[in-house]
Design a protein around this motif. Structure first.
Motif, PDB file in Angstrom:
ATOM      1  N   VAL A  11      -2.368  -1.112 -12.925  1.00  0.00           N
ATOM      2  CA  VAL A  11      -1.374  -0.062 -13.065  1.00  0.00           C
ATOM      3  C   VAL A  11      -0.037  -0.719 -13.416  1.00  0.00           C
ATOM      4  CG1 VAL A  11      -0.154   1.806 -11.891  1.00  0.00           C
ATOM      5  CG2 VAL A  11      -2.563   1.362 -11.356  1.00  0.00           C
ATOM      6  N   THR A  12       0.617  -0.194 -14.449  1.00  0.00           N
ATOM      7  CA  THR A  12       1.935  -0.691 -14.831  1.00  0.00           C
ATOM      8  C   THR A  12       2.928   0.445 -14.723  1.00  0.00           C
ATOM      9  OG1 THR A  12       0.958  -2.272 -16.372  1.00  0.00           O
ATOM     10  CG2 THR A  12       3.291  -1.778 -16.652  1.00  0.00           C
ATOM     11  N   VAL A  13       4.002   0.219 -13.982  1.00  0.00           N
ATOM     12  CA  VAL A  13       5.068   1.199 -13.842  1.00  0.00           C
ATOM     13  C   VAL A  13       6.277   0.665 -14.602  1.00  0.00           C
ATOM     14  CG1 VAL A  13       6.568   2.435 -12.241  1.00  0.00           C
ATOM     15  CG2 VAL A  13       4.207   1.908 -11.582  1.00  0.00           C
ATOM     16  N   THR A  14       6.712   1.400 -15.609  1.00  0.00           N
ATOM     17  CA  THR A  14       7.882   1.027 -16.398  1.00  0.00           C
ATOM     18  C   THR A  14       9.066   1.834 -15.876  1.00  0.00           C
ATOM     19  OG1 THR A  14       6.489   0.618 -18.318  1.00  0.00           O
ATOM     20  CG2 THR A  14       8.842   0.909 -18.721  1.00  0.00           C
ATOM     21  N   GLN A  15      10.072   1.136 -15.394  1.00  0.00           N
ATOM     22  CA  GLN A  15      11.271   1.778 -14.861  1.00  0.00           C
ATOM     23  C   GLN A  15      12.447   1.407 -15.755  1.00  0.00           C
ATOM     24  OE1 GLN A  15      11.102   0.041 -10.901  1.00  0.00           O
ATOM     25  NE2 GLN A  15      10.210   1.926 -10.077  1.00  0.00           N
ATOM     26  N   CYS A  16      12.631   2.179 -16.821  1.00  0.00           N
ATOM     27  CA  CYS A  16      13.708   1.888 -17.774  1.00  0.00           C
ATOM     28  C   CYS A  16      15.073   1.961 -17.110  1.00  0.00           C
ATOM     29  CB  CYS A  16      13.644   2.849 -18.955  1.00  0.00           C
ATOM     30  SG  CYS A  16      12.177   2.614 -19.974  1.00  0.00           S
ATOM     31  N   ARG A  45      15.530  -1.207 -15.465  1.00  0.00           N
ATOM     32  CA  ARG A  45      15.290  -2.317 -16.395  1.00  0.00           C
ATOM     33  C   ARG A  45      14.260  -3.307 -15.866  1.00  0.00           C
ATOM     34  NH1 ARG A  45      17.839  -3.064 -20.614  1.00  0.00           N
ATOM     35  NH2 ARG A  45      17.897  -5.325 -20.492  1.00  0.00           N
ATOM     36  N   ARG A  46      13.061  -2.765 -15.506  1.00  0.00           N
ATOM     37  CA  ARG A  46      11.994  -3.636 -15.018  1.00  0.00           C
ATOM     38  C   ARG A  46      10.645  -2.949 -15.147  1.00  0.00           C
ATOM     39  NH1 ARG A  46      12.743  -3.361  -8.437  1.00  0.00           N
ATOM     40  NH2 ARG A  46      12.033  -1.214  -8.199  1.00  0.00           N
ATOM     41  N   ASN A  47       9.593  -3.764 -15.104  1.00  0.00           N
ATOM     42  CA  ASN A  47       8.213  -3.300 -15.054  1.00  0.00           C
ATOM     43  C   ASN A  47       7.605  -3.776 -13.743  1.00  0.00           C
ATOM     44  OD1 ASN A  47       8.273  -2.172 -17.615  1.00  0.00           O
ATOM     45  ND2 ASN A  47       7.492  -4.013 -18.595  1.00  0.00           N
ATOM     46  N   ILE A  48       6.744  -2.959 -13.164  1.00  0.00           N
ATOM     47  CA  ILE A  48       5.990  -3.354 -11.983  1.00  0.00           C
ATOM     48  C   ILE A  48       4.520  -3.273 -12.358  1.00  0.00           C
ATOM     49  CG2 ILE A  48       5.432  -2.860  -9.576  1.00  0.00           C
ATOM     50  CD1 ILE A  48       8.155  -1.436  -9.392  1.00  0.00           C
ATOM     51  N   THR A  49       3.804  -4.380 -12.226  1.00  0.00           N
ATOM     52  CA  THR A  49       2.379  -4.412 -12.491  1.00  0.00           C
ATOM     53  C   THR A  49       1.654  -4.501 -11.155  1.00  0.00           C
ATOM     54  OG1 THR A  49       2.779  -5.555 -14.582  1.00  0.00           O
ATOM     55  CG2 THR A  49       0.534  -5.606 -13.725  1.00  0.00           C
ATOM     56  N   THR A  78      -2.180  -6.921  -5.080  1.00  0.00           N
ATOM     57  CA  THR A  78      -1.039  -7.737  -5.478  1.00  0.00           C
ATOM     58  C   THR A  78      -0.193  -6.962  -6.487  1.00  0.00           C
ATOM     59  OG1 THR A  78      -2.320  -8.786  -7.242  1.00  0.00           O
ATOM     60  CG2 THR A  78      -2.241  -9.924  -5.117  1.00  0.00           C
ATOM     61  N   TYR A  79       1.048  -7.413  -6.656  1.00  0.00           N
ATOM     62  CA  TYR A  79       1.921  -6.791  -7.634  1.00  0.00           C
ATOM     63  C   TYR A  79       2.885  -7.833  -8.189  1.00  0.00           C
ATOM     64  CZ  TYR A  79       5.530  -6.711  -4.026  1.00  0.00           C
ATOM     65  OH  TYR A  79       6.442  -7.067  -3.075  1.00  0.00           O
ATOM     66  N   LEU A  80       3.472  -7.513  -9.342  1.00  0.00           N
ATOM     67  CA  LEU A  80       4.429  -8.383 -10.007  1.00  0.00           C
ATOM     68  C   LEU A  80       5.576  -7.524 -10.506  1.00  0.00           C
ATOM     69  CD1 LEU A  80       5.261 -11.096 -11.399  1.00  0.00           C
ATOM     70  CD2 LEU A  80       3.934 -10.306 -13.357  1.00  0.00           C
ATOM     71  N   SER A 113       0.823  -1.205   0.000  1.00  0.00           N
ATOM     72  CA  SER A 113       0.000   0.000   0.000  1.00  0.00           C
ATOM     73  C   SER A 113       0.858   1.257   0.000  1.00  0.00           C
ATOM     74  CB  SER A 113      -0.925   0.011   1.224  1.00  0.00           C
ATOM     75  OG  SER A 113      -1.801  -1.073   1.177  1.00  0.00           O
ATOM     76  N   ILE A 114       1.917   1.248   0.772  1.00  0.00           N
ATOM     77  CA  ILE A 114       2.811   2.403   0.830  1.00  0.00           C
ATOM     78  C   ILE A 114       3.500   2.610  -0.521  1.00  0.00           C
ATOM     79  CG2 ILE A 114       4.952   3.287   1.849  1.00  0.00           C
ATOM     80  CD1 ILE A 114       4.014   1.964   4.492  1.00  0.00           C
ATOM     81  N   ILE A 115       3.993   1.526  -1.121  1.00  0.00           N
ATOM     82  CA  ILE A 115       4.645   1.621  -2.432  1.00  0.00           C
ATOM     83  C   ILE A 115       3.669   2.169  -3.466  1.00  0.00           C
ATOM     84  CG2 ILE A 115       5.616   0.294  -4.355  1.00  0.00           C
ATOM     85  CD1 ILE A 115       6.875  -1.553  -2.247  1.00  0.00           C
ATOM     86  N   PHE A 116       2.450   1.649  -3.472  1.00  0.00           N
ATOM     87  CA  PHE A 116       1.436   2.080  -4.429  1.00  0.00           C
ATOM     88  C   PHE A 116       1.140   3.573  -4.257  1.00  0.00           C
ATOM     89  CE2 PHE A 116      -1.844   1.726  -7.439  1.00  0.00           C
ATOM     90  CZ  PHE A 116      -2.924   2.463  -6.980  1.00  0.00           C
ATOM     91  N   CYS A 117       0.953   4.017  -3.023  1.00  0.00           N
ATOM     92  CA  CYS A 117       0.659   5.427  -2.771  1.00  0.00           C
ATOM     93  C   CYS A 117       1.811   6.331  -3.205  1.00  0.00           C
ATOM     94  CB  CYS A 117       0.342   5.649  -1.294  1.00  0.00           C
ATOM     95  SG  CYS A 117      -1.246   4.954  -0.810  1.00  0.00           S
TER      96      CYS A 117
END
Length: 114
Positions: free
Chosen positions: A56-61, A64-68, A75-77, A6-10
């Motif tokens: 929500v998808t966060v692309t962190q070029c 070198r990763r994506n967070i879904t 949940t997250y991946l 929850s903290i990461i998402f916020c």
């Protein structure tokens, strides 16, 4: 773990929304269904929301990763760029075998921009 998620998402929501360089909204219609997407872009990072934040998808070029993130299920991946989607981490030898599979091409995509 739920509190951490929850903290990461916020933090992601607040930091990207508040200081995004570019905001792109799009609407796609396919088979009578409409999908709305919003993307926020800042430097080497992008945050994309599908259907009002259902996913929500966060692309962190730079990392070198994506967070879904799936807020409804909390949940997250985290998906590194060097790993195929849905594939667990494997040895380098296994990755070269998997990448030797030929890629199928074809299909038709029609795009209308207004």
């Amino acid at each position: 773990m739920l509190k951490t998620l929850s903290i990461i998402f916020c933090l992601v929501v607040l930091s990207v929304t508040a200081i995004a360089d570019t905001k792109v909204k799009s609407r796609q219609t396919s088979g009578g269904q409409t999908y709305e997407n919003t993307s926020y872009i800042k430097g080497k990072r992008q945050r994309s929301e599908t259907n009002g934040g259902q996913m929500v998808t966060v692309t962190q070029c730079d990392l070198r990763r994506n967070i879904t993130i799936m807020p409804a299920t909390r949940t997250y991946l985290i998906q590194p760029y060097d790993q195929s989607p849905g594939q667990p981490s494997t040895s380098p030898a296994a990755n070269t075998t998997a990448s030797a599979t030929p890629t199928k091409k074809g299909g038709l995509v029609t795009s209308t921009v207004t």
